[in-house]
Design a protein around this motif. Structure first.
Motif, PDB file in Angstrom:
ATOM      1  N   ASN A  39       0.830  -1.211   0.000  1.00 21.31           N
ATOM      2  CA  ASN A  39       0.000   0.000   0.000  1.00 21.31           C
ATOM      3  C   ASN A  39       0.864   1.260   0.000  1.00 21.31           C
ATOM      4  O   ASN A  39       0.547   2.250  -0.685  1.00 21.31           O
ATOM      5  CB  ASN A  39      -0.929   0.000   1.217  1.00 21.31           C
ATOM      6  CG  ASN A  39      -1.986  -1.081   1.137  1.00 21.31           C
ATOM      7  OD1 ASN A  39      -2.332  -1.549   0.057  1.00 21.31           O
ATOM      8  ND2 ASN A  39      -2.502  -1.497   2.290  1.00 21.31           N
ATOM      9  N   SER A  40       1.946   1.210   0.792  1.00 23.14           N
ATOM     10  CA  SER A  40       2.849   2.365   0.844  1.00 23.14           C
ATOM     11  C   SER A  40       3.508   2.609  -0.511  1.00 23.14           C
ATOM     12  O   SER A  40       3.613   3.754  -0.980  1.00 23.14           O
ATOM     13  CB  SER A  40       3.906   2.147   1.916  1.00 23.14           C
ATOM     14  OG  SER A  40       4.825   3.215   1.956  1.00 23.14           O
ATOM     15  N   TYR A  41       3.940   1.535  -1.166  1.00 27.93           N
ATOM     16  CA  TYR A  41       4.588   1.687  -2.477  1.00 27.93           C
ATOM     17  C   TYR A  41       3.586   2.147  -3.539  1.00 27.93           C
ATOM     18  O   TYR A  41       3.915   2.977  -4.402  1.00 27.93           O
ATOM     19  CB  TYR A  41       5.224   0.364  -2.882  1.00 27.93           C
ATOM     20  CG  TYR A  41       6.074   0.462  -4.127  1.00 27.93           C
ATOM     21  CD1 TYR A  41       7.255   1.203  -4.116  1.00 27.93           C
ATOM     22  CD2 TYR A  41       5.706  -0.178  -5.306  1.00 27.93           C
ATOM     23  CE1 TYR A  41       8.054   1.308  -5.252  1.00 27.93           C
ATOM     24  CE2 TYR A  41       6.498  -0.085  -6.441  1.00 27.93           C
ATOM     25  CZ  TYR A  41       7.660   0.660  -6.416  1.00 27.93           C
ATOM     26  OH  TYR A  41       8.438   0.769  -7.543  1.00 27.93           O
ATOM     27  N   ALA A  42       2.363   1.618  -3.440  1.00 29.66           N
ATOM     28  CA  ALA A  42       1.333   2.042  -4.391  1.00 29.66           C
ATOM     29  C   ALA A  42       1.013   3.526  -4.211  1.00 29.66           C
ATOM     30  O   ALA A  42       0.819   4.258  -5.189  1.00 29.66           O
ATOM     31  CB  ALA A  42       0.068   1.205  -4.195  1.00 29.66           C
ATOM     32  N   SER A  43       0.983   3.997  -2.968  1.00 27.15           N
ATOM     33  CA  SER A  43       0.750   5.418  -2.700  1.00 27.15           C
ATOM     34  C   SER A  43       1.888   6.273  -3.261  1.00 27.15           C
ATOM     35  O   SER A  43       1.659   7.352  -3.830  1.00 27.15           O
ATOM     36  CB  SER A  43       0.603   5.642  -1.198  1.00 27.15           C
ATOM     37  OG  SER A  43       0.478   7.004  -0.898  1.00 27.15           O
ATOM     38  N   GLY A 137      20.690   6.032   8.054  1.00 24.63           N
ATOM     39  CA  GLY A 137      19.932   4.819   8.350  1.00 24.63           C
ATOM     40  C   GLY A 137      18.466   4.907   8.004  1.00 24.63           C
ATOM     41  O   GLY A 137      17.709   3.979   8.293  1.00 24.63           O
ATOM     42  N   GLN A 138      18.033   6.004   7.353  1.00 26.09           N
ATOM     43  CA  GLN A 138      16.628   6.161   6.991  1.00 26.09           C
ATOM     44  C   GLN A 138      16.379   5.547   5.608  1.00 26.09           C
ATOM     45  O   GLN A 138      17.154   5.747   4.674  1.00 26.09           O
ATOM     46  CB  GLN A 138      16.249   7.655   6.970  1.00 26.09           C
ATOM     47  CG  GLN A 138      14.800   7.940   6.622  1.00 26.09           C
ATOM     48  CD  GLN A 138      13.840   7.332   7.618  1.00 26.09           C
ATOM     49  OE1 GLN A 138      14.011   7.481   8.811  1.00 26.09           O
ATOM     50  NE2 GLN A 138      12.843   6.625   7.118  1.00 26.09           N
ATOM     51  N   GLU A 139      15.283   4.765   5.488  1.00 28.34           N
ATOM     52  CA  GLU A 139      14.941   4.114   4.225  1.00 28.34           C
ATOM     53  C   GLU A 139      14.004   5.007   3.408  1.00 28.34           C
ATOM     54  O   GLU A 139      13.158   5.721   3.962  1.00 28.34           O
ATOM     55  CB  GLU A 139      14.281   2.754   4.489  1.00 28.34           C
ATOM     56  CG  GLU A 139      15.209   1.764   5.184  1.00 28.34           C
ATOM     57  CD  GLU A 139      14.535   0.419   5.416  1.00 28.34           C
ATOM     58  OE1 GLU A 139      13.348   0.290   5.077  1.00 28.34           O
ATOM     59  OE2 GLU A 139      15.203  -0.498   5.937  1.00 28.34           O
ATOM     60  N   LEU A 162      10.231   6.358   4.283  1.00 27.08           N
ATOM     61  CA  LEU A 162       9.479   5.200   4.777  1.00 27.08           C
ATOM     62  C   LEU A 162       9.338   5.225   6.297  1.00 27.08           C
ATOM     63  O   LEU A 162       9.022   4.202   6.916  1.00 27.08           O
ATOM     64  CB  LEU A 162      10.184   3.899   4.352  1.00 27.08           C
ATOM     65  CG  LEU A 162      10.344   3.686   2.852  1.00 27.08           C
ATOM     66  CD1 LEU A 162      10.982   2.333   2.580  1.00 27.08           C
ATOM     67  CD2 LEU A 162       9.005   3.795   2.142  1.00 27.08           C
ATOM     68  N   LYS A 163       9.548   6.409   6.874  1.00 25.23           N
ATOM     69  CA  LYS A 163       9.480   6.515   8.322  1.00 25.23           C
ATOM     70  C   LYS A 163       8.086   6.186   8.847  1.00 25.23           C
ATOM     71  O   LYS A 163       7.920   5.463   9.851  1.00 25.23           O
ATOM     72  CB  LYS A 163       9.875   7.928   8.747  1.00 25.23           C
ATOM     73  CG  LYS A 163      10.052   8.089  10.238  1.00 25.23           C
ATOM     74  CD  LYS A 163      10.582   9.480  10.574  1.00 25.23           C
ATOM     75  CE  LYS A 163      10.817   9.624  12.069  1.00 25.23           C
ATOM     76  NZ  LYS A 163      11.363  10.960  12.426  1.00 25.23           N
ATOM     77  N   GLU A 164       7.066   6.691   8.152  1.00 28.05           N
ATOM     78  CA  GLU A 164       5.686   6.405   8.588  1.00 28.05           C
ATOM     79  C   GLU A 164       5.360   4.928   8.418  1.00 28.05           C
ATOM     80  O   GLU A 164       4.707   4.316   9.275  1.00 28.05           O
ATOM     81  CB  GLU A 164       4.704   7.258   7.794  1.00 28.05           C
ATOM     82  CG  GLU A 164       3.261   7.079   8.227  1.00 28.05           C
ATOM     83  CD  GLU A 164       2.317   7.991   7.461  1.00 28.05           C
ATOM     84  OE1 GLU A 164       1.089   7.819   7.628  1.00 28.05           O
ATOM     85  OE2 GLU A 164       2.800   8.854   6.691  1.00 28.05           O
ATOM     86  N   GLN A 165       5.820   4.350   7.306  1.00 35.12           N
ATOM     87  CA  GLN A 165       5.593   2.914   7.080  1.00 35.12           C
ATOM     88  C   GLN A 165       6.266   2.088   8.168  1.00 35.12           C
ATOM     89  O   GLN A 165       5.685   1.142   8.712  1.00 35.12           O
ATOM     90  CB  GLN A 165       6.136   2.515   5.711  1.00 35.12           C
ATOM     91  CG  GLN A 165       6.141   1.001   5.464  1.00 35.12           C
ATOM     92  CD  GLN A 165       6.873   0.628   4.201  1.00 35.12           C
ATOM     93  OE1 GLN A 165       6.429   0.972   3.116  1.00 35.12           O
ATOM     94  NE2 GLN A 165       7.992  -0.067   4.338  1.00 35.12           N
ATOM     95  N   GLN A 166       7.497   2.443   8.518  1.00 34.62           N
ATOM     96  CA  GLN A 166       8.222   1.719   9.563  1.00 34.62           C
ATOM     97  C   GLN A 166       7.531   1.877  10.919  1.00 34.62           C
ATOM     98  O   GLN A 166       7.484   0.934  11.712  1.00 34.62           O
ATOM     99  CB  GLN A 166       9.665   2.227   9.635  1.00 34.62           C
ATOM    100  CG  GLN A 166      10.497   1.849   8.407  1.00 34.62           C
ATOM    101  CD  GLN A 166      11.849   2.531   8.399  1.00 34.62           C
ATOM    102  OE1 GLN A 166      12.065   3.497   9.116  1.00 34.62           O
ATOM    103  NE2 GLN A 166      12.765   2.016   7.578  1.00 34.62           N
ATOM    104  N   SER A 167       6.974   3.073  11.166  1.00 35.79           N
ATOM    105  CA  SER A 167       6.247   3.289  12.426  1.00 35.79           C
ATOM    106  C   SER A 167       5.019   2.395  12.498  1.00 35.79           C
ATOM    107  O   SER A 167       4.709   1.813  13.555  1.00 35.79           O
ATOM    108  CB  SER A 167       5.841   4.757  12.561  1.00 35.79           C
ATOM    109  OG  SER A 167       6.978   5.592  12.602  1.00 35.79           O
ATOM    110  N   GLN A 168       4.297   2.292  11.377  1.00 34.76           N
ATOM    111  CA  GLN A 168       3.128   1.405  11.346  1.00 34.76           C
ATOM    112  C   GLN A 168       3.520  -0.047  11.609  1.00 34.76           C
ATOM    113  O   GLN A 168       2.846  -0.751  12.369  1.00 34.76           O
ATOM    114  CB  GLN A 168       2.429   1.525   9.994  1.00 34.76           C
ATOM    115  CG  GLN A 168       1.740   2.856   9.756  1.00 34.76           C
ATOM    116  CD  GLN A 168       1.060   2.913   8.404  1.00 34.76           C
ATOM    117  OE1 GLN A 168       1.176   1.980   7.594  1.00 34.76           O
ATOM    118  NE2 GLN A 168       0.369   4.007   8.140  1.00 34.76           N
TER     119      GLN A 168
END
Length: 431
Positions: A39-43, A137-139, A162-168
């Motif tokens: 979903n993150s990649y699609a967004s 170190g941030q993706e 991808l910080k928000e994705q990693q938080s989820q």
């Protein structure tokens, strides 16, 4: 023994079920994380397409559009006009952002073989997407490419953190781990309680069996002692009268042992669910009358009045093993005759209490205390008044209960209002 078994089974069930639960949880977590990443990649791709379309259609890039894109904070955009950063970026980009752009551009050359500073002669837009990790170190999801323009080429570098994705994903893992720990704890409590419920009947059965063996050994010890002492007497005496008396005594004790062993075998068969029953349809009054007629002479010999009451109307048939039911009634009548003094009364009655046929044996004997009402059906239990009676082993009522239970019936004892006891047997009636 049962305490250790309880602990071992609880741990085993918790471990096995926990492993199954853990496996399913890991699989579910894997698919959930995969879904979040998709979903993150699609967004990211949707936002990227919107930006690329705008950059392709516009010959000039307004600061207002760049400000709006920067305020949303979803994408970081780096633009290079013929290899030179836009003036807007020189004022707004920090040193960290410039370093990030350099790292992303280097990753584009290494991973995608794209140089955003090259002079692109093709008339089509070229861009490729990739993922990279910064030196901090941030993706990121990234897209690097070149858009042809009239006056040259526009190099683009678009980054999505991808910080928000990693938080989820971290939050999801935390919730799953916390839920898993709570589930394992509840599973342990459930296993402990459930296995305890399973072990209680086994523990009771083992205690019952131990008590049964101990009581049977105690009961067999007396006749065996009599037999041994009798044999010693026969070896030492030559008096015919004494020998005849000793032989008669040995025969009585042998018969007593035979009856005890027969009763114990019946109980053993009942415990294993192999109590043989030959069920047939019988009129209940005929069974009760048969027992009454058999015991009437014995009651008269003991100066006890034996009476019977049977309804005049036709009663439902009783599907039962006639001999076993007669055995139950004989046990109850024997007990009544043993505990009823001379001049007492024993009354037999029969009634239809839908859906049961109720047989009652009422006597005017010494009665049974409320405490003993719950004990008299236990194996080898005898009240204080019966301890001196060597003809009773304390198995009769237990056998009666087993036989009645195997007929899906009920047996119990109540107080006789005029003194004494009233034993009842309820068997299913079938019309």
């Amino acid at each position: 023994m049962f305490r250790k078994l309880h602990i071992h089974l609880t741990l085993f069930c918790t471990l096995v079920t926990g492993l199954i639960f853990l496996t399913l949880t890991v699989i579910s977590l894997f698919f959930a994380e995969t879904s979040i990443r998709k979903n993150s990649y699609a967004s990211f791709l949707n936002q990227l397409n919107s930006v690329l379309i705008h950059l392709q259609e516009q010959e000039s890039i307004s600061h207002q559009w760049l400000n709006q894109l920067l305020e949303k904070g979803q994408l970081q955009l780096f633009l290079y006009d013929n290899g030179t950063p836009l003036l807007y970026q020189n004022y707004h980009d920090s040193n960290q952002e410039r370093q990030l752009a350099q790292e992303a551009e280097a990753a584009a050359r290494t991973q995608c073989n794209i140089d955003i500073f090259s002079q692109h002669t093709n008339q089509l837009t070229l861009h490729k997407e990739y993922a990279f990790t910064s030196s901090a170190g941030q993706e990121y999801y990234a897209s690097a490419g070149v858009i042809p323009k009239k006056n040259g080429c526009l190099g683009i570098l678009i980054l999505s953190s991808l910080k928000e994705q990693q938080s989820q994903i971290q939050y999801l893992r935390f919730v799953v781990c916390l839920t898993g720990i709570a589930a394992l704890f509840l599973l342990f409590l459930f296993s402990r309680s459930f296995i305890r419920r399973l072990i209680i009947p086994l523990e009771k059965s083992q205690k019952r069996q131990t008590h049964f063996i101990a009581s049977a050994s105690h009961e067999l010890r007396a006749p065996l002692s009599v037999l041994r002492s009798g044999l010693e007497v026969l070896e030492k005496t030559e008096d015919p009268a004494k020998q005849a008396h000793t032989i008669a005594l040995l025969q009585d004790e042998g018969l007593r042992m035979q009856n005890l062993i027969r009763d114990m075998l019946l109980l053993a068969n009942s415990d294993s669910g192999e109590l043989p029953l030959r069920r047939e349809f019988w009129q209940p009054d005929s069974i009760l009358l048969h027992v009454f007629e058999n015991y009437e002479p014995l009651a008269a010999k003991k100066s006890i009045r034996l009476s019977i009451q049977i309804p005049e109307e036709l009663l439902p048939n009783c599907c039962c093993d006639r001999e076993r039911i007669i055995q139950v009634f004989s046990i109850l009548l024997n007990n009544a005759l043993s505990y009823t003094p001379e001049g007492g009364k024993i009354h037999l009655s029969l009634a239809y209490e839908k859906p049961f046929l109720a047989f009652r044996f009422t006597d005017t004997g010494c009665g049974i205390s409320d405490r003993e009402k719950h004990l008299i059906f236990d194996r080898f239990y005898r009240s204080d008044q019966a301890h001196s009676d060597r003809e009773h082993f304390g198995l009769g009522l237990c056998i009666a209960k087993e036989i009645v239970t195997s007929h899906q019936g009920r047996i119990g004892v109540e107080n006789n209002p005029t003194g004494g006891s009233c034993f009842y047997v309820k068997l299913p009636g079938q019309k």
